[in-house]
Design a protein around this motif. Structure first.
Motif, PDB file in Angstrom:
ATOM      1  N   TYR A  33      34.875  11.762  62.898  1.00  9.62           N
ATOM      2  CA  TYR A  33      34.875  11.547  64.054  1.00  9.62           C
ATOM      3  C   TYR A  33      33.678  10.415  64.452  1.00  9.62           C
ATOM      4  O   TYR A  33      34.058   8.962  65.190  1.00  9.62           O
ATOM      5  N   PRO A  34      32.499  10.275  63.745  1.00  7.28           N
ATOM      6  CA  PRO A  34      31.343   9.096  64.290  1.00  7.28           C
ATOM      7  C   PRO A  34      31.801   7.892  63.996  1.00  7.28           C
ATOM      8  O   PRO A  34      31.550   7.132  64.771  1.00  7.28           O
ATOM      9  N   ASP A  35      32.551   7.754  62.930  1.00 10.64           N
ATOM     10  CA  ASP A  35      33.077   6.453  62.505  1.00 10.64           C
ATOM     11  C   ASP A  35      34.235   5.860  63.425  1.00 10.64           C
ATOM     12  O   ASP A  35      34.538   4.735  63.691  1.00 10.64           O
ATOM     13  N   MET A  36      35.042   7.091  63.935  1.00  8.53           N
ATOM     14  CA  MET A  36      36.317   6.654  64.591  1.00  8.53           C
ATOM     15  C   MET A  36      35.922   6.382  66.165  1.00  8.53           C
ATOM     16  O   MET A  36      36.694   5.858  66.886  1.00  8.53           O
ATOM     17  N   LYS A  37      34.782   6.901  66.766  1.00  8.23           N
ATOM     18  CA  LYS A  37      34.451   7.135  68.134  1.00  8.23           C
ATOM     19  C   LYS A  37      34.285   5.588  68.576  1.00  8.23           C
ATOM     20  O   LYS A  37      34.903   5.608  69.685  1.00  8.23           O
ATOM     21  N   SER A  38      34.033   4.647  67.993  1.00 11.68           N
ATOM     22  CA  SER A  38      33.885   3.383  68.475  1.00 11.68           C
ATOM     23  C   SER A  38      35.164   2.544  68.753  1.00 11.68           C
ATOM     24  O   SER A  38      35.429   1.950  69.594  1.00 11.68           O
ATOM     25  N   GLN A  39      36.206   3.070  67.725  1.00 13.61           N
ATOM     26  CA  GLN A  39      37.509   2.569  68.111  1.00 13.61           C
ATOM     27  C   GLN A  39      38.431   3.317  69.124  1.00 13.61           C
ATOM     28  O   GLN A  39      39.567   3.234  69.041  1.00 13.61           O
ATOM     29  N   MET A  40      37.725   4.547  69.485  1.00 14.53           N
ATOM     30  CA  MET A  40      38.762   5.349  70.403  1.00 14.53           C
ATOM     31  C   MET A  40      39.301   4.711  71.645  1.00 14.53           C
ATOM     32  O   MET A  40      40.474   5.149  71.929  1.00 14.53           O
ATOM     33  N   ASN A  41      38.521   3.850  72.094  1.00  7.67           N
ATOM     34  CA  ASN A  41      39.133   3.220  73.512  1.00  7.67           C
ATOM     35  C   ASN A  41      40.503   2.646  73.121  1.00  7.67           C
ATOM     36  O   ASN A  41      41.481   2.862  73.851  1.00  7.67           O
ATOM     37  N   GLY A  42      40.409   1.776  72.018  1.00  9.30           N
ATOM     38  CA  GLY A  42      41.615   1.045  71.605  1.00  9.30           C
ATOM     39  C   GLY A  42      42.812   2.219  71.272  1.00  9.30           C
ATOM     40  O   GLY A  42      44.143   1.992  71.644  1.00  9.30           O
ATOM     41  N   VAL A  43      42.469   3.305  70.650  1.00  7.61           N
ATOM     42  CA  VAL A  43      43.489   4.406  70.330  1.00  7.61           C
ATOM     43  C   VAL A  43      44.020   5.011  71.545  1.00  7.61           C
ATOM     44  O   VAL A  43      45.218   5.349  71.497  1.00  7.61           O
ATOM     45  N   ASN A  44      43.101   5.166  72.494  1.00 12.71           N
ATOM     46  CA  ASN A  44      43.505   6.092  73.760  1.00 12.71           C
ATOM     47  C   ASN A  44      44.615   5.099  74.187  1.00 12.71           C
ATOM     48  O   ASN A  44      45.565   5.348  74.675  1.00 12.71           O
ATOM     49  N   MET A  59      48.882  14.255  74.161  1.00 14.98           N
ATOM     50  CA  MET A  59      47.664  13.186  74.005  1.00 14.98           C
ATOM     51  C   MET A  59      47.450  12.424  75.252  1.00 14.98           C
ATOM     52  O   MET A  59      46.758  11.747  75.321  1.00 14.98           O
ATOM     53  N   ASP A  60      48.528  12.612  76.008  1.00 11.95           N
ATOM     54  CA  ASP A  60      48.538  11.881  77.471  1.00 11.95           C
ATOM     55  C   ASP A  60      47.404  12.566  78.525  1.00 11.95           C
ATOM     56  O   ASP A  60      46.890  11.934  79.285  1.00 11.95           O
ATOM     57  N   GLN A  61      46.970  13.576  78.084  1.00 11.00           N
ATOM     58  CA  GLN A  61      45.874  14.327  78.875  1.00 11.00           C
ATOM     59  C   GLN A  61      44.484  14.668  78.206  1.00 11.00           C
ATOM     60  O   GLN A  61      43.725  15.241  78.666  1.00 11.00           O
ATOM     61  N   LEU A  62      44.313  14.080  76.979  1.00 12.22           N
ATOM     62  CA  LEU A  62      43.352  14.199  76.308  1.00 12.22           C
ATOM     63  C   LEU A  62      42.647  12.935  75.962  1.00 12.22           C
ATOM     64  O   LEU A  62      43.208  11.867  75.843  1.00 12.22           O
ATOM     65  N   ASN A  63      41.236  12.947  75.998  1.00 12.23           N
ATOM     66  CA  ASN A  63      40.217  11.764  75.671  1.00 12.23           C
ATOM     67  C   ASN A  63      40.061  11.564  74.144  1.00 12.23           C
ATOM     68  O   ASN A  63      39.051  12.548  73.971  1.00 12.23           O
ATOM     69  N   PHE A  64      40.492  10.918  73.523  1.00  8.53           N
ATOM     70  CA  PHE A  64      40.163  10.805  72.071  1.00  8.53           C
ATOM     71  C   PHE A  64      38.816  10.416  71.993  1.00  8.53           C
ATOM     72  O   PHE A  64      37.939  10.572  70.795  1.00  8.53           O
ATOM     73  N   GLY A  65      38.118   9.817  72.868  1.00  4.04           N
ATOM     74  CA  GLY A  65      36.751   9.186  73.035  1.00  4.04           C
ATOM     75  C   GLY A  65      35.826  10.329  72.965  1.00  4.04           C
ATOM     76  O   GLY A  65      34.488   9.934  72.685  1.00  4.04           O
ATOM     77  N   THR A  66      35.858  11.616  73.126  1.00  3.66           N
ATOM     78  CA  THR A  66      34.929  12.816  73.177  1.00  3.66           C
ATOM     79  C   THR A  66      35.374  13.650  72.039  1.00  3.66           C
ATOM     80  O   THR A  66      36.645  13.501  71.428  1.00  3.66           O
ATOM     81  N   LEU A  67      34.319  14.235  71.489  1.00  8.34           N
ATOM     82  CA  LEU A  67      34.585  15.014  70.098  1.00  8.34           C
ATOM     83  C   LEU A  67      35.453  16.202  70.648  1.00  8.34           C
ATOM     84  O   LEU A  67      36.451  16.521  69.572  1.00  8.34           O
ATOM     85  N   ILE A  68      35.680  16.677  71.604  1.00  9.85           N
ATOM     86  CA  ILE A  68      36.469  17.809  71.943  1.00  9.85           C
ATOM     87  C   ILE A  68      37.813  17.526  72.078  1.00  9.85           C
ATOM     88  O   ILE A  68      38.934  17.988  71.606  1.00  9.85           O
TER      89      ILE A  68
END
Lengths: 261, 300
Positions: A33-44, A59-68
């Motif tokens: 997760y820590p490595d991917m966190k910075s790329q999550m905006n793009g992933v979302n 995945m339409d209702q979840l934020n990949f940018g948060t750990l949960i």
């Protein structure tokens, strides 16, 4: 509880393999997760443009940018599929294996009632599922602490409780089938778990298929619902628990009168 | 429910078990006295195992009733299994367990400490207690089954083809153990298709064929049926002899069983050219085979 102890003893390798495999995959996801966190905006953004696929996995209702959010999608799928398969295999073999491995004649000619056999085997199935979930939860916690990220514990625990109940339901249904089988049932168990999983995906994609959520135990393990509402959907959970109880009751009734080979 | 009949270890009344359209046992009637050493004989598929499995509650009877040690086989299964020991014809245990674990597991389910007797029996049967059950031969698996069936000193011991897989020396030791158990008051009920076993060890025997009991009596009585085995050589045609009342073929052209007036037999024989004639007592096996072919439906 002699039969219960024997069941746990005979299943210990299986429990270890399944628990640590799922636990390890879970931990790897969290550690990534820590490595991917910075790329999550793009992933979302990417996921939001994938139409039905995004809906299918919530995945339409979840934020990949948060750990949960990340944990729910990635880890949830691992525990969802892995746990369901484990519960199905464990439960569907529980009663059937006595006839398949031709030990039924040995066991049932001891002074044990069929009810006692069913009860001790059922307890063993549930304890095995609980052990798997405890080990997986422990792996998840250790990895969360290792990456030093903060996480909300209520949705985390609710998510794990939902998966535990889902596995109980699948186990209850497969335990019922086990009472009727004589030879093999692993394929049937895996098939049932897989069908339930895909029914939930279908229900997520199409509004017309929402009714399937009442049938599949994956209906109440939907991470987006749990995180957003901080509760389990009782309208899906209650029918699921009823299916489980019915399965167990049928197993008791049938196994008590079954001619054993 | 109170005990139904104290004097019988096993009492079966019109017991029937069918598997769909196929026959298992049909209106079976049988009584085994307490303390008896009972042989249950019949060919493969005659219904021996079905009878035993019904008595032990592994399968439910289609109709009829039976009691074991005075307990009803349907409603008091657990009480029966508490006081009985059983050795199946083919026995399997849980893979991964050692012999000693299986024996202890069996005692633990019975909630009894049988350590002492189990140790004596294991020693007598030459069992390696530390071997894994999946490494055992059929004979050694049988030995583990024997210990599990006897270690709690059951009132009734039911054994389904117990000697298969045991070498002759071990069979002797096994029957010696059974004799001791019987002398101590246990009822022994064992099925076999080896008639000499029954003849040598049993007090009473019953013969089952096509799911029905053909005969049940003291072995001593069965041996003294008055039937003689006649072997002769000489005649080119045996039709005259075969037309005599009380005579039945005994497997080969010149061999017969005869139950009847010897004057009539000698009269027929005197009309034939006889080169050699022997008249002997038939074995128990031959007595049963004679029953097979005369009393119940002819040759198979």
């Amino acid at each position: 509880m002699t039969i219960f102890k024997q069941e746990l003893r005979s299943q210990k390798i299986s429990i270890c393999i399944w628990s640590f495999s799922i636990g390890l995959l879970f931990a790897v996801c969290v550690l990534m997760y820590p490595d991917m966190k910075s790329q999550m905006n793009g992933v979302n953004e990417m996921f939001s443009s994938m139409g039905n696929f995004t809906q299918a996995f919530g995945m339409d209702q979840l934020n990949f940018g948060t750990l949960i959010g990340f944990y729910t999608v990635e880890g949830g799928n691992i525990l969802g599929i892995g746990g369901a398969f484990f519960a199905a295999i464990t439960a569907i073999t529980a009663l059937m294996k006595e006839e398949k491995e031709r030990t039924a004649e040995f066991l049932m000619t001891h002074p044990v009632s069929r009810k006692r056999v069913v009860t001790e085997k059922l307890i063993s199935v549930f304890v095995e599922i609980i052990l798997l979930n405890l080990i997986v939860f422990l792996c998840a916690l250790v990895s969360i602490f290792a990456i030093k990220e903060s996480i909300e514990f209520k949705p985390l625990i609710l998510l794990h409780v939902a998966y535990l109940l889902m596995q109980f339901e699948i186990a209850g249904i497969c335990f019922c089938i086990s009472a009727f089988l004589r030879k093999t049932g692993v394929g049937i168990g895996i098939g049932i778990a897989a069908v339930f999983y895909f029914l939930n995906i279908v229900a997520n994609i199409s509004d017309d298929a929402k009714v399937l959520k009442y049938i599949t135990p994956f209906g109440y393990t939907e991470g987006s619902d749990i995180i957003n509402e901080l509760s389990l959907k009782t309208e899906y959970l209650i029918p699921g628990m009823i299916f489980m109880v019915i399965g167990i009751v049928i197993a008791y009734i049938h196994y008590s009168v079954k001619d054993l080979q | 429910m109170a005990k139904t009949n104290e004097k019988y270890a096993i009492e079966i009344k019109k017991l029937t078990k069918t598997y769909g359209k196929s026959r298992g046992i049909s209106e079976l009637e049988l009584s085994v006295n307490e303390g008896d050493f009972f042989g249950f004989i019949g060919p493969n598929g005659a219904g021996k195992s079905t009878t035993i499995r019904t008595l032990l509650g592994l399968i439910s009877p289609t109709s009829g009733r039976a009691s074991v040690l005075g307990y009803d086989i349907v409603s008091e299964k657990k009480k029966i299994l508490q006081e009985a020991g059983y050795l199946p014809s083919e026995i399997n245990f849980y893979n991964g367990m050692k012999v000693k674990d299986v024996i202890k597991y069996s005692a633990d389910i019975r909630r009894k400490d049988c350590t002492e007797k189990a140790s004596v029996l294991s020693q007598r049967l030459g069992l390696d207690l530390n071997k894994k059950v999946e490494e055992l031969s059929l004979g050694n698996r049988k030995k583990v089954g024997i210990v599990c069936a006897i270690q709690h000193s059951p009132r009734l011991l039911i054994l389904d083809e117990p000697t298969s897989g045991l070498d002759p020396l071990m069979q002797r030791e096994f029957f010696s153990i059974l004799k001791e158990e019987n002398d101590a008051g246990s009822t022994i009920f064992f099925s076999s298709h080896i008639l000499s076993e029954v003849q040598n060890h049993c007090k009473t025997a019953a013969f089952i064929k096509d799911g029905r009991i053909i005969i049940s009596d003291k072995v001593e009585t069965l041996e003294q049926t008055g039937t003689k085995k006649i072997t002769l050589t000489g005649p080119s045609d045996y039709s005259h002899i075969l037309s005599l009342a009380g005579i039945t073929p005994a497997g080969s052209e010149n061999c017969f069983f005869y139950t009847g007036d010897f004057k009539a037999l000698l009269r027929v024989l005197s009309e034939e050219t006889i080169k050699d004639l022997t008249i002997t007592e038939p074995s128990l096996e031959e007595i049963f085979m004679n029953y097979y072919e005369t009393k119940n439906g002819g040759k198979e």
